[in-house]
Design an enzyme around this catalytic site. Sequence first.
Site, PDB file in Angstrom:
ATOM      1  N   ASN A 288      -3.459   3.631  16.542  1.00  0.00           N
ATOM      2  CA  ASN A 288      -4.565   3.370  15.628  1.00  0.00           C
ATOM      3  C   ASN A 288      -4.966   1.902  15.780  1.00  0.00           C
ATOM      4  O   ASN A 288      -4.228   1.022  15.359  1.00  0.00           O
ATOM      5  CB  ASN A 288      -4.088   3.676  14.202  1.00  0.00           C
TER       6      ASN A 288
ATOM      7  N   CYS B  19       6.514  -7.398   6.960  1.00  0.00           N
ATOM      8  CA  CYS B  19       7.671  -6.957   7.747  1.00  0.00           C
ATOM      9  C   CYS B  19       8.141  -8.140   8.590  1.00  0.00           C
ATOM     10  O   CYS B  19       7.333  -8.903   9.097  1.00  0.00           O
ATOM     11  CB  CYS B  19       7.261  -5.792   8.653  1.00  0.00           C
TER      12      CYS B  19
ATOM     13  N   CYS C 137       1.614  -3.032  15.800  1.00  0.00           N
ATOM     14  CA  CYS C 137       1.588  -2.732  14.355  1.00  0.00           C
ATOM     15  C   CYS C 137       0.939  -3.868  13.583  1.00  0.00           C
ATOM     16  O   CYS C 137       1.335  -5.023  13.725  1.00  0.00           O
ATOM     17  CB  CYS C 137       3.013  -2.506  13.852  1.00  0.00           C
TER      18      CYS C 137
ATOM     19  N   SER D  55      12.031   6.162   8.149  1.00  0.00           N
ATOM     20  CA  SER D  55      11.697   5.746   9.516  1.00  0.00           C
ATOM     21  C   SER D  55      12.203   4.334   9.773  1.00  0.00           C
ATOM     22  O   SER D  55      11.954   3.424   8.991  1.00  0.00           O
ATOM     23  CB  SER D  55      10.171   5.788   9.694  1.00  0.00           C
TER      24      SER D  55
ATOM     25  N   CYS E 110       3.390   8.445   1.744  1.00  0.00           N
ATOM     26  CA  CYS E 110       3.905   7.436   2.655  1.00  0.00           C
ATOM     27  C   CYS E 110       4.164   6.169   1.841  1.00  0.00           C
ATOM     28  O   CYS E 110       3.242   5.572   1.296  1.00  0.00           O
ATOM     29  CB  CYS E 110       2.862   7.210   3.748  1.00  0.00           C
TER      30      CYS E 110
ATOM     31  N   CYS F 226      -0.810   6.140   8.348  1.00  0.00           N
ATOM     32  CA  CYS F 226       0.535   5.817   7.916  1.00  0.00           C
ATOM     33  C   CYS F 226       1.164   4.900   8.959  1.00  0.00           C
ATOM     34  O   CYS F 226       1.036   5.122  10.147  1.00  0.00           O
ATOM     35  CB  CYS F 226       1.311   7.120   7.838  1.00  0.00           C
TER      36      CYS F 226
ATOM     37  N   GLY G  86       6.814  -2.291   6.083  1.00  0.00           N
ATOM     38  CA  GLY G  86       8.181  -2.795   6.035  1.00  0.00           C
ATOM     39  C   GLY G  86       9.200  -1.964   6.789  1.00  0.00           C
ATOM     40  O   GLY G  86       8.948  -0.829   7.172  1.00  0.00           O
ATOM     41  N   GLU G  87      10.364  -2.573   6.991  1.00  0.00           N
ATOM     42  CA  GLU G  87      11.476  -1.904   7.666  1.00  0.00           C
ATOM     43  C   GLU G  87      12.498  -1.519   6.590  1.00  0.00           C
ATOM     44  O   GLU G  87      13.204  -2.381   6.050  1.00  0.00           O
ATOM     45  CB  GLU G  87      12.081  -2.859   8.708  1.00  0.00           C
TER      46      GLU G  87
ATOM     47  N   SER H 278      11.524   4.920  15.464  1.00  0.00           N
ATOM     48  CA  SER H 278      10.344   4.445  16.196  1.00  0.00           C
ATOM     49  C   SER H 278      10.773   4.016  17.588  1.00  0.00           C
ATOM     50  O   SER H 278      11.083   2.854  17.815  1.00  0.00           O
ATOM     51  CB  SER H 278       9.705   3.278  15.439  1.00  0.00           C
ATOM     52  N   LEU H 279      10.788   4.962  18.503  1.00  0.00           N
ATOM     53  CA  LEU H 279      11.269   4.661  19.854  1.00  0.00           C
ATOM     54  C   LEU H 279      10.177   3.973  20.674  1.00  0.00           C
ATOM     55  O   LEU H 279      10.349   2.853  21.148  1.00  0.00           O
ATOM     56  CB  LEU H 279      11.745   5.958  20.525  1.00  0.00           C
ATOM     57  N   HIS H 280       9.063   4.656  20.853  1.00  0.00           N
ATOM     58  CA  HIS H 280       7.835   4.087  21.436  1.00  0.00           C
ATOM     59  C   HIS H 280       7.912   3.672  22.910  1.00  0.00           C
ATOM     60  O   HIS H 280       6.871   3.378  23.501  1.00  0.00           O
ATOM     61  CB  HIS H 280       7.325   2.888  20.633  1.00  0.00           C
TER      62      HIS H 280
ATOM     63  N   CYS I 226       6.479  -5.766  15.750  1.00  0.00           N
ATOM     64  CA  CYS I 226       6.075  -4.795  16.764  1.00  0.00           C
ATOM     65  C   CYS I 226       4.620  -5.098  17.127  1.00  0.00           C
ATOM     66  O   CYS I 226       3.785  -5.285  16.240  1.00  0.00           O
ATOM     67  CB  CYS I 226       6.234  -3.382  16.217  1.00  0.00           C
TER      68      CYS I 226
ATOM     69  N   GLU J  90       0.803  -1.218   0.000  1.00  0.00           N
ATOM     70  CA  GLU J  90       0.000   0.000   0.000  1.00  0.00           C
ATOM     71  C   GLU J  90       0.833   1.263   0.000  1.00  0.00           C
ATOM     72  O   GLU J  90       1.984   1.270   0.433  1.00  0.00           O
ATOM     73  CB  GLU J  90      -0.866   0.033   1.272  1.00  0.00           C
TER      74      GLU J  90
HETATM   75  N1  SAH Z   1       9.237  -0.075   9.935  1.00  0.00           N
HETATM   76  C1  SAH Z   1       9.496   1.298  10.086  1.00  0.00           C
HETATM   77  C2  SAH Z   1       8.633   2.178   9.207  1.00  0.00           C
HETATM   78  C3  SAH Z   1       7.190   1.795   9.032  1.00  0.00           C
HETATM   79  S1  SAH Z   1       6.160   2.007  10.441  1.00  0.00           S
HETATM   80  C4  SAH Z   1       9.340   1.708  11.540  1.00  0.00           C
HETATM   81  O1  SAH Z   1       8.854   0.912  12.332  1.00  0.00           O
HETATM   82  O2  SAH Z   1       9.745   2.810  11.863  1.00  0.00           O
HETATM   83  C5  SAH Z   1       5.877   3.764  10.496  1.00  0.00           C
HETATM   84  C6  SAH Z   1       5.448   4.269  11.882  1.00  0.00           C
HETATM   85  O3  SAH Z   1       4.078   3.940  12.189  1.00  0.00           O
HETATM   86  C7  SAH Z   1       6.270   3.679  12.990  1.00  0.00           C
HETATM   87  O4  SAH Z   1       6.641   4.645  13.928  1.00  0.00           O
HETATM   88  C8  SAH Z   1       5.310   2.692  13.565  1.00  0.00           C
HETATM   89  O5  SAH Z   1       5.701   2.337  14.842  1.00  0.00           O
HETATM   90  C9  SAH Z   1       4.000   3.395  13.495  1.00  0.00           C
HETATM   91  N2  SAH Z   1       2.826   2.512  13.661  1.00  0.00           N
HETATM   92  C10 SAH Z   1       2.701   1.231  13.294  1.00  0.00           C
HETATM   93  N3  SAH Z   1       1.495   0.740  13.643  1.00  0.00           N
HETATM   94  C11 SAH Z   1       0.821   1.728  14.255  1.00  0.00           C
HETATM   95  C12 SAH Z   1      -0.489   1.842  14.824  1.00  0.00           C
HETATM   96  N4  SAH Z   1      -1.340   0.817  14.865  1.00  0.00           N
HETATM   97  N5  SAH Z   1      -0.844   3.033  15.360  1.00  0.00           N
HETATM   98  C13 SAH Z   1       0.011   4.080  15.325  1.00  0.00           C
HETATM   99  N6  SAH Z   1       1.250   4.037  14.784  1.00  0.00           N
HETATM  100  C14 SAH Z   1       1.662   2.882  14.260  1.00  0.00           C
HETATM  101 FE1  SF4 Z   2       7.703  -3.511  10.932  1.00  0.00          FE
HETATM  102 FE2  SF4 Z   2       7.718  -0.867  11.500  1.00  0.00          FE
HETATM  103 FE3  SF4 Z   2       5.489  -2.360  11.863  1.00  0.00          FE
HETATM  104 FE4  SF4 Z   2       7.582  -2.680  13.476  1.00  0.00          FE
HETATM  105  S1  SF4 Z   2       6.321  -0.811  13.246  1.00  0.00           S
HETATM  106  S2  SF4 Z   2       6.364  -4.335  12.532  1.00  0.00           S
HETATM  107  S3  SF4 Z   2       9.274  -2.393  12.059  1.00  0.00           S
HETATM  108  S4  SF4 Z   2       6.488  -1.918   9.907  1.00  0.00           S
END
Ligand code: SAH
Ligand code: SF4
Length: 414
Positions: free
Chosen positions: A344, A142, A149, A243, A135, A387, A211-212, A265-267, A146, A122
Amino acid sequence: MSNTALMPIPGQIDPVPVARDITPRADGRVDLLGLPKNRISELFAEAGLDARQAKLRAKQVFHWLYHRGVTEFEAMTDIAKTMRPWLAERFVIGRPEIIEAQHSTDGTRKWLLRTADGHDFEMVFIPDADRGTLCVSSQVGCTLNCRFCHTGTMRLVRNLTPGEIVGQVMLARDALGEWPKGRMDVPEEETVAEYTADGRLLTNIVMMGMGEPLYNFDNVRDALQLVMDGDGLGLSRRRITLSTSGVVPMMARAGEEIGVNLAVSLHAVSKEVRDEIVPINRKYGIEELLEACAAYPGASNARRITFEYVMLKDKNDSDEDARELVRLIKHFKLPAKVNLIPFNPWPGAPYECSTPERIRRFSEIVFEAGISAPVRTPRGRDIDAACGQLKTAAEKKSRAELDRLAEEKQAALG
Ligand code: SAH
Ligand code: SF4
């Protein structure tokens, strides 16, 4: 998939084999999309042109391809009429196939795309008052899992090729009608303004789709080089953000060889919580990650690193978490901004989004310490377009239904 080369890419726990490149086309022609100019020139030479001709034609084709968005050799008016069918017999200029295109009431647009060998991914376009952000996905699925995600719940199918990555930008320009209109063989018809980002809808790119990106380093680099090439799409590296979830060993190379803005993506701020929600943390911990950020080439106060922080109720959203986040950023002397992302939700997700009051308080604490911490407004909720959560309700639809939709949308897009 059977005749594609496989290569191991490092997974968070188990490396998985993924296709290295696109499946060769059934008709034997070579897709030029995603290839650098010197490779196009080599292919023209291999097909029989002498070196000088090959170089000249490659330059012309490259320009038509990336500046004009032309997909038919017949439209390349400065190439001899007899030459055009010769090219068309041997080469194509492709695009990812559009399976579904959705338009949100807030202007956000989402496309479900398919590779030539049948894998769906997508991309999302998010218009704002002063910019338009695309985006872009780097992989189908991936390997990292996470927990918040949705993409992380998918099996990685394969890396996207440079053509499939840059193809997303090309498709977005097609759909937004943003290719220069003048005739290249009549110089006075060229308007310089049409070659700049000004006045364009698509101004920024974020590698935040599926994806990463740092687990598909070479292809992402090659694609972004085409996007940044002044003879290519000509977008400034300052308008591109990559990212990563924290693939520490690739971060220095990303800075040196790609040089775009970095988002991380620290989180979470403790080992315990980050191990749970971003499992790559078990391999590369927070300290190591922040050291790599401090060393990221090109980071400065003018070009700060973005720390993405998804707000998960009772998981990572306390006042103490906010204060620890500030402490870490200061300790590592990071030129940083923090992006607070309301979680989300998706069906079956093991978390809930923090309350708006909690998010506001968290943001205030970080902000009061002198670090910008905006809360990202969810966009395109009605079309499930957040995104980073590019996983799709479309999967629930049948293939036949999707194919029918694809035809309709393709027709509607012209
Ligand atoms: N794999 C890379 C880039 C894609 S994810 C990464 O993890 O950085 C892009 C961003 O969206 C990341 O910060 C990810 O943690 C965040 N993300 C993924 N799923 C999400 C969700 N359900 N709600 C909010 N943010 C989310
Ligand atoms: Fe992959 Fe990024 Fe989703 Fe983590 S947040 S599973 S690295 S796409």
